[in-house]
Scaffold this motif. Structure first.
Motif, short mmCIF file in Angstrom:
data_model
loop_
_atom_site.label_atom_id
_atom_site.label_comp_id
_atom_site.label_asym_id
_atom_site.label_seq_id
_atom_site.Cartn_x
_atom_site.Cartn_y
_atom_site.Cartn_z
N SER A 30 0.87 -1.18 0.00
CA SER A 30 0.00 0.00 0.00
C SER A 30 0.90 1.23 0.00
CB SER A 30 -0.88 -0.02 1.26
OG SER A 30 -1.23 1.29 1.67
N THR A 31 0.65 2.14 -0.91
CA THR A 31 1.49 3.35 -0.97
C THR A 31 1.30 4.17 0.30
OG1 THR A 31 -0.23 4.51 -2.20
CG2 THR A 31 1.52 3.46 -3.49
N ASN A 32 0.07 4.17 0.86
CA ASN A 32 -0.13 4.91 2.12
C ASN A 32 0.70 4.29 3.24
OD1 ASN A 32 -2.09 6.63 0.98
ND2 ASN A 32 -3.28 6.61 2.88
N GLN A 53 -0.10 -2.21 -6.76
CA GLN A 53 -0.40 -2.14 -5.32
C GLN A 53 -1.18 -3.40 -4.96
OE1 GLN A 53 -1.58 1.47 -2.69
NE2 GLN A 53 -3.50 0.69 -3.51
N GLY A 56 -4.15 -2.61 -1.30
CA GLY A 56 -4.60 -1.22 -1.13
C GLY A 56 -5.67 -1.12 -0.06
N ARG A 57 -5.61 -0.05 0.68
CA ARG A 57 -6.59 0.16 1.76
C ARG A 57 -7.53 1.30 1.39
NH1 ARG A 57 -4.56 2.18 5.88
NH2 ARG A 57 -2.42 2.63 5.25
N GLY A 58 -8.81 1.13 1.76
CA GLY A 58 -9.79 2.17 1.52
C GLY A 58 -10.35 2.70 2.83
N ARG A 59 -11.30 3.60 2.73
CA ARG A 59 -11.96 4.13 3.93
C ARG A 59 -12.75 3.01 4.60
NH1 ARG A 59 -16.20 6.98 2.73
NH2 ARG A 59 -16.42 7.63 4.89
N TRP A 64 -8.93 -1.69 -1.39
CA TRP A 64 -9.01 -0.95 -2.66
C TRP A 64 -8.33 -1.83 -3.70
CZ3 TRP A 64 -11.58 3.19 -4.40
CH2 TRP A 64 -11.18 3.75 -5.61
N PHE A 74 -1.43 6.01 -5.73
CA PHE A 74 -0.31 6.82 -5.24
C PHE A 74 -0.69 7.55 -3.97
CE2 PHE A 74 -1.84 11.01 -6.69
CZ PHE A 74 -2.76 10.66 -7.67
N LYS A 123 -18.37 5.92 -8.94
CA LYS A 123 -17.10 6.34 -8.35
C LYS A 123 -15.93 6.06 -9.30
CE LYS A 123 -14.53 5.48 -4.07
NZ LYS A 123 -14.72 5.27 -2.64
N GLY A 126 -11.03 7.33 -5.28
CA GLY A 126 -11.23 7.34 -3.83
C GLY A 126 -9.97 7.88 -3.17
N LEU A 127 -10.17 8.55 -2.04
CA LEU A 127 -9.06 9.19 -1.34
C LEU A 127 -9.03 8.72 0.11
CD1 LEU A 127 -9.97 11.26 -3.70
CD2 LEU A 127 -8.63 12.89 -2.42
N GLY A 141 -3.70 9.43 0.17
CA GLY A 141 -3.65 8.34 -0.81
C GLY A 141 -4.77 8.51 -1.82
N ILE A 142 -4.44 8.25 -3.08
CA ILE A 142 -5.43 8.42 -4.15
C ILE A 142 -5.41 7.20 -5.06
CG2 ILE A 142 -6.11 9.83 -6.16
CD1 ILE A 142 -4.84 12.23 -4.75
N GLY A 143 -6.58 6.67 -5.31
CA GLY A 143 -6.71 5.58 -6.29
C GLY A 143 -7.64 6.06 -7.39
C1 BTN Z 1 -11.75 4.86 -0.56
O1 BTN Z 1 -12.48 5.34 -1.41
O2 BTN Z 1 -12.17 4.00 0.23
C2 BTN Z 1 -10.32 5.30 -0.48
C3 BTN Z 1 -9.46 4.52 -1.41
C4 BTN Z 1 -8.01 4.97 -1.37
C5 BTN Z 1 -7.13 4.08 -2.21
C6 BTN Z 1 -5.74 4.64 -2.34
S1 BTN Z 1 -4.80 3.78 -3.55
C7 BTN Z 1 -3.35 4.58 -3.01
C8 BTN Z 1 -3.41 4.69 -1.52
N1 BTN Z 1 -2.84 3.51 -0.88
C9 BTN Z 1 -3.76 2.81 -0.24
O3 BTN Z 1 -3.56 1.75 0.38
N2 BTN Z 1 -4.96 3.40 -0.33
C10 BTN Z 1 -4.88 4.63 -1.09
#
Ligand code: BTN
Length: 263
Positions: A30-32, A53, A56-59, A64, A74, A123, A126-127, A141-143
């Motif tokens: 995960s970039t975050n 990635q 990836g993690r989301g909210r 993600w 990123f 969508k 996501g951030l 973090g932005i996907g």
């Molecule tokens: C969401 O809408 O739930 C947020 C998604 C965010 C995804 C991005 S991808 C780059 C960065 N690294 C992660 O692990 N998550 C964010």
């Protein structure tokens, strides 16, 4: 489990956000997560991109999913003390920046609280804003779904429909060029949101939730009400009864139906 990360290619100052550098990793979990654990190696404005990635993690503890070669994933290291709005509002500034970037392809993107970017109510980006161990460090973090096809996305009839640049335009995009366009959009939004009032007015112009009756799921509870916008702290405001207003810091928002603004 932390995935293997080969050495990054690091670009010169100016290749990232607002004078920062671009770090490109072939693969990261995960970039975050990587940025949060390497705060001291990074400078504000540095942008960490993973070509692939893997976790990836989301909210709201979601994952993600981003197929390599078809998505941008990123994170940007920010010093929140350098911005005129409160740190939690930087996700909203960034969502407006993505909208500005997408305007380069004439795409009518909108923002959805807390900081999603939608096109035609689907969508596209996501951030995820996460705070570092120092008050002057924050990871954004932005996907962005770029060349994803219908086969890559969840079925449209599910609760959270998604789209991609390719699905919206019928074209295939070069990821690096899209990234640079988005970064220019982010820089422009950061300049535009010179005060909390500027942010609120820019948000309301691009607000996908305007004139909607909403449901918000928060702490296991579902609350319905008429959307009243966001307050100066970035909270969602709902009119949940005659003259009753409730504010929300977080939650999962869904539209119930459109209502006329003079209702
Ligand atoms: C969401 O809408 O739930 C947020 C998604 C965010 C995804 C991005 S991808 C780059 C960065 N690294 C992660 O692990 N998550 C964010």
């Amino acid at each position: 489990m932390q995935s293997f990360s080969a050495s990054p290619i690091i670009g010169p100052p100016g290749s990232g956000f607002n004078g920062g550098r671009l770090w490109v990793f072939p693969e990261l979990d995960s970039t975050n997560s990587w940025a949060l654990t390497h705060l001291e190696d990074l400078q504000p404005g540095d942008l960490v991109r993973a070509i692939h990635q893997t976790s990836g993690r989301g909210r709201l503890d979601r994952t993600w999913i981003a197929p390599p070669g078809r998505s941008l994933t990123f994170s940007i290291l920010l010093d929140p003390t350098q911005f005129p709005v409160a740190p939690p509002l930087l996700g909203q500034v960034a969502a407006l920046g993505i909208v500005q970037g997408l305007a380069a392809w004439n795409l009518p993107a909108r923002v959805k609280w807390p900081n999603d970017v939608l096109i035609s109510n689907r969508k596209i980006a996501g951030l995820l804003l996460e705070f570092g161990s120092r008050p002057d460090r924050l990871v954004l973090g932005i996907g962005l779904n770029v060349n994803l096809t219908h086969a890559d996305l969840p079925p449209a009839q599910l609760r959270r429909p998604a789209t991609s640049l390719q699905l919206e335009t019928g074209q295939t995009f070069e990821l690096e060029a899209v990234l640079q366009t988005l970064v220019r959009g982010l820089e422009s939004a950061a300049r535009q949101c010179a005060s909390p009032a500027d942010l609120r007015s820019a948000w309301s112009e691009k607000d996908a939730l305007r004139d909607q009756l909403l449901q918000i799921e928060t702490s296991g509870e579902i609350v319905s009400g008429r959307y009243l916008g966001i307050n100066p702290e970035g909270q969602l405001l709902l009119e949940t009864g005659e003259g009753i207003q409730q504010n929300f810091w977080s939650g999962d928002v869904e539209r119930v139906r459109h209502i006329s603004s003079d209702a």
